[in-house]
Design a protein around this motif. Structure first.
Motif, PDB file in Angstrom:
ATOM      1  N   SER A  82       0.825  -1.212   0.000  1.00 51.56           N
ATOM      2  CA  SER A  82       0.000   0.000   0.000  1.00 51.56           C
ATOM      3  C   SER A  82       0.858   1.260   0.000  1.00 51.56           C
ATOM      4  O   SER A  82       0.470   2.282  -0.565  1.00 51.56           O
ATOM      5  CB  SER A  82      -0.915   0.023   1.225  1.00 51.56           C
ATOM      6  N   VAL A  83       2.018   1.180   0.665  1.00 47.97           N
ATOM      7  CA  VAL A  83       2.905   2.345   0.639  1.00 47.97           C
ATOM      8  C   VAL A  83       3.394   2.565  -0.794  1.00 47.97           C
ATOM      9  O   VAL A  83       3.485   3.700  -1.270  1.00 47.97           O
ATOM     10  CB  VAL A  83       4.083   2.178   1.613  1.00 47.97           C
ATOM     11  N   GLU A  84       3.697   1.467  -1.449  1.00 51.23           N
ATOM     12  CA  GLU A  84       4.107   1.601  -2.865  1.00 51.23           C
ATOM     13  C   GLU A  84       2.988   2.245  -3.677  1.00 51.23           C
ATOM     14  O   GLU A  84       3.239   3.075  -4.549  1.00 51.23           O
ATOM     15  CB  GLU A  84       4.478   0.227  -3.430  1.00 51.23           C
ATOM     16  N   ASN A  85       1.779   1.892  -3.354  1.00 52.65           N
ATOM     17  CA  ASN A  85       0.637   2.498  -4.043  1.00 52.65           C
ATOM     18  C   ASN A  85       0.517   3.989  -3.706  1.00 52.65           C
ATOM     19  O   ASN A  85       0.222   4.818  -4.569  1.00 52.65           O
ATOM     20  CB  ASN A  85      -0.649   1.748  -3.685  1.00 52.65           C
ATOM     21  N   MET A  86       0.763   4.331  -2.438  1.00 58.15           N
ATOM     22  CA  MET A  86       0.777   5.752  -2.067  1.00 58.15           C
ATOM     23  C   MET A  86       1.806   6.499  -2.926  1.00 58.15           C
ATOM     24  O   MET A  86       1.561   7.609  -3.402  1.00 58.15           O
ATOM     25  CB  MET A  86       1.178   5.921  -0.585  1.00 58.15           C
ATOM     26  N   GLN A  87       2.960   5.855  -3.096  1.00 55.93           N
ATOM     27  CA  GLN A  87       4.022   6.502  -3.885  1.00 55.93           C
ATOM     28  C   GLN A  87       3.569   6.724  -5.329  1.00 55.93           C
ATOM     29  O   GLN A  87       3.810   7.776  -5.905  1.00 55.93           O
ATOM     30  CB  GLN A  87       5.293   5.640  -3.860  1.00 55.93           C
ATOM     31  N   ARG A  88       2.911   5.704  -5.876  1.00 52.50           N
ATOM     32  CA  ARG A  88       2.429   5.852  -7.255  1.00 52.50           C
ATOM     33  C   ARG A  88       1.379   6.949  -7.360  1.00 52.50           C
ATOM     34  O   ARG A  88       1.387   7.756  -8.285  1.00 52.50           O
ATOM     35  CB  ARG A  88       1.827   4.530  -7.754  1.00 52.50           C
TER      36      ARG A  88
END
Lengths: 694, 694
Positions: free
Chosen positions: B617-623
């Motif tokens: 989910s953090v990776e998704n936040m980054q995207r």
């Protein structure tokens, strides 16, 4: 459209007239004199450069910023026939940081042996524009007289700064290495503009945390930011690191495992940061670990670390700030006693870092006897920019005259003319390494230094390290012009206050060579009555030795004889109570209260006079400052105005506390025309006691 | 001239597109939609006001700032027929902070019972302009549901902030009272804009220094700055002050001299600051002194202080954050056990301040059983804005949903619908005093809160304290629009990340109700393996109780039975391991690793899934964040982008450390499709150990 322009103008004027101080001396507000501006603009219309690297990028960026700000024009990068030529070429002066600036009618050429030299040359050009100097027929050749010009940050891993009065550490360890705060870049710009080329990121009371792999990754990120600006990164190290981090049983410098641990650590550091500067060490000083914990010496400790760093050309900067627990001794003599004996025995990549005076950054100290004593070991000058004993961030003390006084002091090491400046810049003893450092006064405060005027002390360190023979007045002139861009009268007014400020502070806090009488431990306010502390040499009484006879520390041969550490020429300036400069009197003599000075006053009367005149001088500073209202930006004006109020309040506090306390011993009246302090001893004592409440 | 305008435009665009975050949600950049801007400008063309006081000055000044910034027009003050009328008049709602906003075609009228009400109304109007809302046919009547809406600053006298991650204290004690930092004013503006009307200046672990005469003079200077903005000043006091400052032999609350000392101190405070708010007390908690040191009770201590303050209408805010040293006990139950018994025995000017959960600001806690238990004693909600356990300043956690979850929790104290919000706002038990406080996340950092997105948590506290039934989504919507003034897509993207952020953080750090597994003492990073600490309830093991059978703290009747402190309705939501919401599971049950959740996964598999999905989910936040590049100012964009990198690094750290450690007990494999962490336990442990190096 007209309305819109008016609105825009109002924003511009806001920008110009409310200054939060962030931009320091690189203010770059538009030059008001249109003719001058146009002349400069022509000179900077086009620029060419014959090299491309990280430094050239920041050089051009700085030029653009300055040109856009000061002149309102965007310099155009061209291939040839530029009005401003930047080039790397071999100069007569082979110093890697040297630059030349030459100008003809239609062209200015800035050249350096390296891109760093060119960067320094560009900052010199900008400075000349900022200070309204002519750019015609320039024939400048400049190179630093001191190799390592450095800031020491006493920053802890929890973000606090030991003896910092301008906010927290600028290094955001928990954000690094991912996030690069824009302040890091502006810090590097400011340093490069004054030739500072090294920075020790952390406190000399060093946490071992900084040399863990985790933190080295963060340090690398900072080193990467600073590198284009010619700034090398150093770290303070904890001598016990092999135990703390390595799990070794000892940190004995002669232990093979310990040696290997440091070698490995040095390798690790340089693998990450190939141009890492070196380690700074505070060992066996004020509770810090060191080689003496293991029956070894400073020499053993320093040499062991130097060996680890040598393969990488890394430096060991070993601090001479040591003093043993000796209630009968004289702390004045401690550093000399500990280090003189090892002169010539340190490895060549070691510098001994010596505070300017023998005690601890008092507002006036005679020089450390180590200057002039270490003929075979490079010694570095350590000045303190942060005003630990100089009124924190509420007293305006321009330190330039103090540094100048120190640097011009004659050690007589090789006869008359053997000034401290010549020791430090290596002339006298042909030191292969030379260095001058300032304990930084910067922090996270928006204006970097808390007191807006304290920015000048940072500026001064850089300028004096580049050229230790420059005068503090010349530096003040540059700094005021660059920082305020104001009219001539205001410029002169500010300079005048600056030039007097240190003597004023001395008068109301430490006249005639009184020293170390500040609040115990926190060092805030006056507390000359401290008679007990964890160590006798942390009391005030140890230093002032006031009694019914007189006051002062007898360091002549009748006393501690620390004077003997100086060469004869200097010693004889201080040894006679009748001829010594009154400013140093109580550093070397226990002077009877009724002893007459050359001006005819008794010691007591002169002390009291200085306390009172000091306070009156602050009132004069206030009047002078008030006279420039409206001539500089209002935010800075009000900021300084308010701080001067605090300074006045505290000057009164110092005066009253000192007079009331010392009068207990002198039993002499406050001489006319001065009025005896209205406050009682108890009232005055309670003021500093507040700051002892945890 | 054209060039000049172009240059000016470039400055404007710089102003617009590099934002250091200092202006918070009061950004006031020009509204881009010209039609809308003109409509608003018409409404604000002229203003009249029927009163004149310190508050009216700041109200008009704010209006001018907003109008000039957002609309590009300067509001004109007129005597009559204004397009915007500000007036004091008696409203239907008698609340002294109430306001009304009514608009007709040609006029907006903002009225309040007091000038403070008008100020709040003006901020409401500005907010509506900032969020592009219509000003047509307004019929707004608003008043705060909670009386005291306050920040608690955990600021120490040395300038540090306990658990602060945004620089140093904003209060410059050594400059006060002479110098008023401009930040004090902007702090007051920001608070007033969200209805915050009280501030506790210093840490609850309180230095007695703050109530010395010297410091009270400084506090007065701050109170004078805040007063026009409707903000009262409070201080935390050290219960042992009569000993520390007064030289008394005791601080026993029943001792007549002690009582008199506090009465005198209260008189002294109110003489200087007539509208002083009151004292906050952390007593007999984590080593702080308190009445129990003298064999007395919290009631005795609080009532003694309340008596001293009563003549001045001063409050005593007594914290319920206490827990005894009891290795066999359950810290969860401590506050209830200590305070419930005194319900009804506290004097009427006492508020008991209760942290939202029973332990200590974990990312998810069930509510403190004291909410709903104190029927006769006002309890205040204490939220923590500073992210002590929520990722400091590098993790993006919007706390709105957490606060909302707490406030909407039903205590069942008077049957269904007895929400915490209704306890706090006084509806349920008819509390005469109501209060909600946030432990501040502000500091000296330029952008106030370190993480730019953390400003939202400060904003939320004010808005929820005004109306505890407002949704966190509505608040996020306001805050994003005001702070970024960006396009719809960016606004929605940022809101979406915000709304998910707390659950994401929970997943990769504390899934299923794991709690108190952070780094010991410093609270940084994961350290679930802490088994030894100065107190058992400062270890992680005490809370997660992982063993080969399962994990979690059994607080049912088979365990500590702390669940019994809740009313039946709430208790029954948690008491059954098969029906409890999985997010609270390990708060109340020692769940076998192989226990099946309602989704069919075992406890172990669900924990692991959440750790891994949290990281993803953090990776998704980054995207998502990357998708708005160029749509918001670059400085904030890059700032958050870098912090998200750190967050991702640390999320991986949390995940790996937790999985590797708990797997020692579960002995179950990492379920597919997830890959077992590559790092060893030792590697992961060494990471947090770095932060234990002093």
């Amino acid at each position: 459209m007209r309305l819109f322009v008016l609105f825009l103008l109002s924003i511009i004027s806001l920008n110009t007239f409310a200054d939060d101080g962030y931009r320091l001396w690189l203010k770059y507000d538009r030059i008001q004199n249109e003719a001058l501006r146009k002349t400069y603009a022509q000179k900077l219309a086009t620029v060419s450069i014959n090299f491309s690297d990280e430094t050239s990028k920041v050089t051009l960026s700085e030029l653009e910023k300055a040109s856009l700000g000061l002149l309102g024009v965007k310099t155009k990068l061209v291939g040839s026939n530029a009005s401003l030529v930047l080039k790397k070429e071999i100069l007569t002066d082979k110093n890697s940081e040297a630059f030349e600036i030459k100008s003809t009618k239609n062209q200015i050429v800035i050249s350096g042996n390296t891109s760093k030299g060119v960067l320094y040359g560009v900052f010199e050009l900008i400075r000349r524009i900022q200070t309204s100097e002519s750019l015609e027929n320039l024939k400048i050749a400049s190179s630093p007289k001191i190799q390592l010009r450095m800031l020491n940050h006493w920053d802890n891993n929890n973000g606090t700064i030991e003896r910092g009065y301008a906010g927290m550490s600028m290094w955001k360890w928990y954000e690094l290495p991912e996030r690069i705060d824009t302040r890091y870049i502006d810090y590097a710009r400011a340093n490069a503009s004054i030739g500072i080329n090294g920075t020790v990121l952390n406190n000399v009371n060093a946490s071992a945390r900084f040399i863990t792999a985790e933190y080295l990754g963060k340090v690398k990120a900072l080193a990467d930011v600073f590198r284009p600006y010619g700034i090398k990164v150093f770290l303070s190290v904890n001598f016990a690191s092999p135990k703390i981090l390595g799990g070794l049983k000892t940190a004995d410098p002669l232990d093979p495992e310990v040696k290997q641990w440091w070698k490995n650590k040095a390798d690790e550091v340089y693998k990450l940061i190939p141009d890492f500067g070196g380690f700074v060490v505070k060992a066996n000083s004020e509770g810090e670990p060191g080689p003496m914990d293991f029956g070894r010496t400073h020499k053993d400790g320093a040499n062991m670390l130097a060996e680890a760093m040598a393969p990488h050309n890394g430096l060991i900067i070993w601090r001479a700030f040591v003093y043993n627990f000796d209630p009968k001794g004289d702390r004045f003599a401690a550093a000399y006693n500990e280090f003189k004996k090892f002169d010539g025995e340190f490895l060549p990549n070691i510098i001994i870092q010596v505070k300017n005076g023998p005690i601890d950054f008092q507002v006036r100290e005679p020089i450390s006897p180590l200057f002039g004593a270490m003929e075979k070991t490079p010694v570095s000058m350590e000045f303190q920019l942060t005003q630990e004993y100089l009124g924190w961030a509420t007293h305006w003390v321009y330190e330039g005259p103090m540094f100048e006084e120190v640097l011009k002091t004659d050690t007589f090491a090789k006869g008359a003319g053997s000034t401290v400046a010549k020791v430090i810049d290596g002339q006298l003893f042909k030191y292969p390494l030379t260095s001058m450092i300032g304990v930084a006064n910067t922090g996270s405060d928006r204006n970097w230094t808390g007191h807006p005027m304290a920015q000048a002390n940072w500026y001064t360190l850089g300028r004096m390290a580049w050229n230790p023979e420059i005068t503090s007045e010349k530096i003040a002139d540059e700094w005021v012009k660059m920082t305020f861009q104001s009219d001539k009268k205001s410029t002169e007014t500010i300079k005048k206050i600056m030039m007097e400020s240190r003597e004023i502070y001395t008068n109301y806090t430490n006249p005639l060579g009184v020293h170390h009488v500040m609040g115990e431990s926190h060092h805030f306010g006056p507390e000359p009555w401290v008679e007990k502390a964890p160590r006798p040499d942390w009391t005030a009484l140890y230093y002032h030795r006031a009694d019914t006879v007189g006051i002062g520390f007898d360091r002549t041969e009748k006393g501690s004889n620390s004077l003997a550490q100086y060469h004869l020429g200097l010693r004889s300036k201080y040894s006679d109570i009748n001829t010594i400069q009154p400013e140093f009197l109580l550093w070397f003599h226990h002077a009877p209260w009724r002893h007459k000075l050359q001006n005819g006053r008794t010691v007591w009367d002169e002390m009291v006079t200085r306390y009172y005149e000091g306070v009156k001088s602050v009132e004069n500073m206030q009047r002078q400052w008030a006279s420039i209202k409206g001539k500089i930006d209002s935010e800075t004006f009000e900021n300084v105005e308010a701080r001067l109020k605090t300074q006045h309040k505290e000057a009164l506090w110092w005066r009253d506390a000192s007079v009331v306390y010392f009068q207990k011993y002198s039993k002499m009246p406050v001489p006319s025309p001065y009025q005896k302090p209205a406050r009682t001893f108890e009232e005055l004592k309670s003021l500093v006691d507040v700051y002892h409440v945890k």
